[in-house]
Design a protein around this motif. Sequence first.
Motif, PDB file in Angstrom:
ATOM      1  N   TRP A  78      -1.292  -2.899  13.606  1.00 21.05           N
ATOM      2  CA  TRP A  78       0.179  -2.361  13.618  1.00 21.05           C
ATOM      3  C   TRP A  78       1.054  -2.935  12.554  1.00 21.05           C
ATOM      4  O   TRP A  78       1.641  -1.973  12.116  1.00 21.05           O
ATOM      5  CB  TRP A  78       0.888  -3.071  14.888  1.00 21.05           C
ATOM      6  N   SER A  79       0.698  -3.681  11.893  1.00 23.17           N
ATOM      7  CA  SER A  79       1.438  -4.132  10.731  1.00 23.17           C
ATOM      8  C   SER A  79       1.103  -2.898   9.898  1.00 23.17           C
ATOM      9  O   SER A  79       1.930  -2.768   8.868  1.00 23.17           O
ATOM     10  CB  SER A  79       0.875  -5.525  10.125  1.00 23.17           C
ATOM     11  N   LEU A  80      -0.129  -2.434   9.656  1.00 21.40           N
ATOM     12  CA  LEU A  80      -0.555  -1.753   8.401  1.00 21.40           C
ATOM     13  C   LEU A  80       0.186  -0.083   8.949  1.00 21.40           C
ATOM     14  O   LEU A  80       0.673   0.491   8.092  1.00 21.40           O
ATOM     15  CB  LEU A  80      -1.882  -1.480   8.399  1.00 21.40           C
TER      16      LEU A  80
ATOM     17  N   ALA B 255       2.396  15.158   2.637  1.00 20.64           N
ATOM     18  CA  ALA B 255       2.635  13.839   3.298  1.00 20.64           C
ATOM     19  C   ALA B 255       1.322  13.359   4.008  1.00 20.64           C
ATOM     20  O   ALA B 255       1.047  12.231   3.759  1.00 20.64           O
ATOM     21  CB  ALA B 255       3.681  13.985   4.177  1.00 20.64           C
ATOM     22  N   ALA B 256       0.658  14.383   4.438  1.00 18.78           N
ATOM     23  CA  ALA B 256      -0.616  13.778   5.134  1.00 18.78           C
ATOM     24  C   ALA B 256      -1.760  13.346   3.951  1.00 18.78           C
ATOM     25  O   ALA B 256      -2.369  12.493   4.210  1.00 18.78           O
ATOM     26  CB  ALA B 256      -1.117  15.082   5.736  1.00 18.78           C
ATOM     27  N   HIS B 257      -1.715  14.053   3.012  1.00 17.43           N
ATOM     28  CA  HIS B 257      -2.804  13.831   1.863  1.00 17.43           C
ATOM     29  C   HIS B 257      -2.252  12.167   1.571  1.00 17.43           C
ATOM     30  O   HIS B 257      -3.151  11.418   0.845  1.00 17.43           O
ATOM     31  CB  HIS B 257      -2.883  14.433   0.997  1.00 17.43           C
ATOM     32  N   ALA B 258      -0.894  12.225   1.190  1.00 14.97           N
ATOM     33  CA  ALA B 258      -0.570  10.743   0.729  1.00 14.97           C
ATOM     34  C   ALA B 258      -0.936   9.686   1.666  1.00 14.97           C
ATOM     35  O   ALA B 258      -1.029   8.656   1.267  1.00 14.97           O
ATOM     36  CB  ALA B 258       0.796  10.809   0.378  1.00 14.97           C
ATOM     37  N   TYR B 259      -0.813  10.038   2.824  1.00 10.24           N
ATOM     38  CA  TYR B 259      -0.883   9.025   4.135  1.00 10.24           C
ATOM     39  C   TYR B 259      -2.513   8.645   4.036  1.00 10.24           C
ATOM     40  O   TYR B 259      -2.843   7.513   3.983  1.00 10.24           O
ATOM     41  CB  TYR B 259      -0.423   9.482   5.547  1.00 10.24           C
ATOM     42  N   ILE B 260      -3.139   9.849   3.779  1.00 10.91           N
ATOM     43  CA  ILE B 260      -4.579   9.634   4.016  1.00 10.91           C
ATOM     44  C   ILE B 260      -4.980   8.535   2.772  1.00 10.91           C
ATOM     45  O   ILE B 260      -5.833   7.702   2.996  1.00 10.91           O
ATOM     46  CB  ILE B 260      -5.632  10.849   3.972  1.00 10.91           C
ATOM     47  N   ASP B 261      -4.482   8.942   1.540  1.00 10.28           N
ATOM     48  CA  ASP B 261      -4.898   8.006   0.324  1.00 10.28           C
ATOM     49  C   ASP B 261      -4.534   6.689   0.580  1.00 10.28           C
ATOM     50  O   ASP B 261      -5.044   5.826   0.173  1.00 10.28           O
ATOM     51  CB  ASP B 261      -4.175   8.757  -0.989  1.00 10.28           C
ATOM     52  N   ALA B 262      -3.395   6.582   1.007  1.00  3.55           N
ATOM     53  CA  ALA B 262      -2.777   5.153   1.138  1.00  3.55           C
ATOM     54  C   ALA B 262      -3.740   4.425   2.305  1.00  3.55           C
ATOM     55  O   ALA B 262      -3.921   3.133   2.124  1.00  3.55           O
ATOM     56  CB  ALA B 262      -1.236   5.141   1.707  1.00  3.55           C
ATOM     57  N   ALA B 263      -4.181   4.990   3.293  1.00  2.95           N
ATOM     58  CA  ALA B 263      -4.941   4.470   4.237  1.00  2.95           C
ATOM     59  C   ALA B 263      -6.243   3.940   3.845  1.00  2.95           C
ATOM     60  O   ALA B 263      -6.909   2.884   4.032  1.00  2.95           O
ATOM     61  CB  ALA B 263      -5.076   5.144   5.433  1.00  2.95           C
ATOM     62  N   ALA B 264      -6.828   4.955   2.737  1.00  5.41           N
ATOM     63  CA  ALA B 264      -8.147   4.632   2.206  1.00  5.41           C
ATOM     64  C   ALA B 264      -7.926   3.377   1.160  1.00  5.41           C
ATOM     65  O   ALA B 264      -8.807   2.649   0.942  1.00  5.41           O
ATOM     66  CB  ALA B 264      -8.392   5.774   1.348  1.00  5.41           C
ATOM     67  N   GLU B 265      -6.838   3.244   0.633  1.00  6.58           N
ATOM     68  CA  GLU B 265      -6.504   1.946  -0.297  1.00  6.58           C
ATOM     69  C   GLU B 265      -6.665   0.671   0.643  1.00  6.58           C
ATOM     70  O   GLU B 265      -6.731  -0.319   0.095  1.00  6.58           O
ATOM     71  CB  GLU B 265      -5.390   2.224  -0.927  1.00  6.58           C
ATOM     72  N   GLN B 266      -6.338   1.042   1.938  1.00  5.30           N
ATOM     73  CA  GLN B 266      -6.424  -0.443   2.840  1.00  5.30           C
ATOM     74  C   GLN B 266      -7.762  -0.453   3.405  1.00  5.30           C
ATOM     75  O   GLN B 266      -8.008  -1.212   4.505  1.00  5.30           O
ATOM     76  CB  GLN B 266      -5.142  -0.187   3.808  1.00  5.30           C
ATOM     77  N   GLY B 267      -8.669   0.452   3.004  1.00  5.81           N
ATOM     78  CA  GLY B 267     -10.033   0.416   3.507  1.00  5.81           C
ATOM     79  C   GLY B 267     -10.319   1.265   4.955  1.00  5.81           C
ATOM     80  O   GLY B 267     -11.447   1.336   5.275  1.00  5.81           O
ATOM     81  N   ILE B 268      -9.268   2.186   5.105  1.00  7.60           N
ATOM     82  CA  ILE B 268      -9.387   3.005   6.202  1.00  7.60           C
ATOM     83  C   ILE B 268      -9.936   4.489   5.630  1.00  7.60           C
ATOM     84  O   ILE B 268      -9.108   5.388   5.118  1.00  7.60           O
ATOM     85  CB  ILE B 268      -8.091   3.297   7.257  1.00  7.60           C
ATOM     86  N   HIS B 269     -11.387   4.790   5.599  1.00  4.68           N
ATOM     87  CA  HIS B 269     -11.537   6.046   4.961  1.00  4.68           C
ATOM     88  C   HIS B 269     -12.159   7.066   5.710  1.00  4.68           C
ATOM     89  O   HIS B 269     -12.564   6.795   6.975  1.00  4.68           O
ATOM     90  CB  HIS B 269     -12.870   5.757   3.922  1.00  4.68           C
TER      91      HIS B 269
END
Length: 300
Positions: A124-126, A182-196
């Motif tokens: 949830w924090s992420l 916005a979706a691409h930016a969100y996906i990229d940010a999630a990937a930086e946190q290990g969510i690929h």
Amino acid sequence: MSTYPEGNFTIVNNETGRCVRVRLGRTTDVSDWKEGTKYLQYVTDKPGLELGEPDGSPATVWWFSTIDDTAERQPFSQIVSHAVGEYQNIGDYCVWLDLNPYPTAEDRQRAADLFRHKLDDMPWSLKEKLAVLLPAGFKTWAEAEVGADASLAKQLELWHGYCASIRFPEHHVEEDPEGVDAAHAYIDAAAEQGIHPPAVESGDASTRMHGCGARREKNSTYRWAYDGTHIYAADSKTVPAERTYWTDEGGFLVGKSKGGPGQTWTLAPWKPPIAQTQHDPVKALALTGLFGPFASLFGN
């Protein structure tokens, strides 16, 4: 460590009772006459692979090849047909498995669903950290979909579904520049946190008979391990072993991920049904499936 019986054996599914069988290729006489002389020539079709009756016939019999592959410096580990080598003149054939290199729409949908679940399962924090990337108009749209009191958690469920559809575009219905960016930016940010996003992988892998002398390529294998219950690829050099577990799926032998029905097998030493065939050589040959190189002898 593979635990195969010594010599010839049968392969029977514990859940369905069906066994792995070979269907011999038909041999055709293509002989020709030239200047009064007949030149004999026969062409034999490739054998097929099927699941069927465990009748103990030669069609149900296999042996395990421990011959070393000098190119890869390890045993071939092939499951080889006894009947093809015994009754046909085309050399030894073994069981191959092939992954479909062209994923279907169902495969892409499965990847999209998996990615959505991965986003939903983020801490949830992420989620709170990444929520600032939602476009301004999305909250208005979400409230229209689920009500004016839509919580952030509910909004994120909708947003994750939208992101999955953008990442796997075969499934998205509508797009707008603001939402897509916005979706691409969100996906990229999630990937930086290990969510690929997951790779799009084919579902079931098909099986077939193929010559023991052929070389395996990408997306195919002929190396097999048996742990006493499951049969699966002996290595992951050309095909991920975890996706190759032999499975009886409605009477078809396919490769699937471990854990489903129809995946447990018993390998037992083969004993020829002497009483059934000793007085009828034609019947003995017929039990192998289609007639092989002896077809012309019996008028087939």
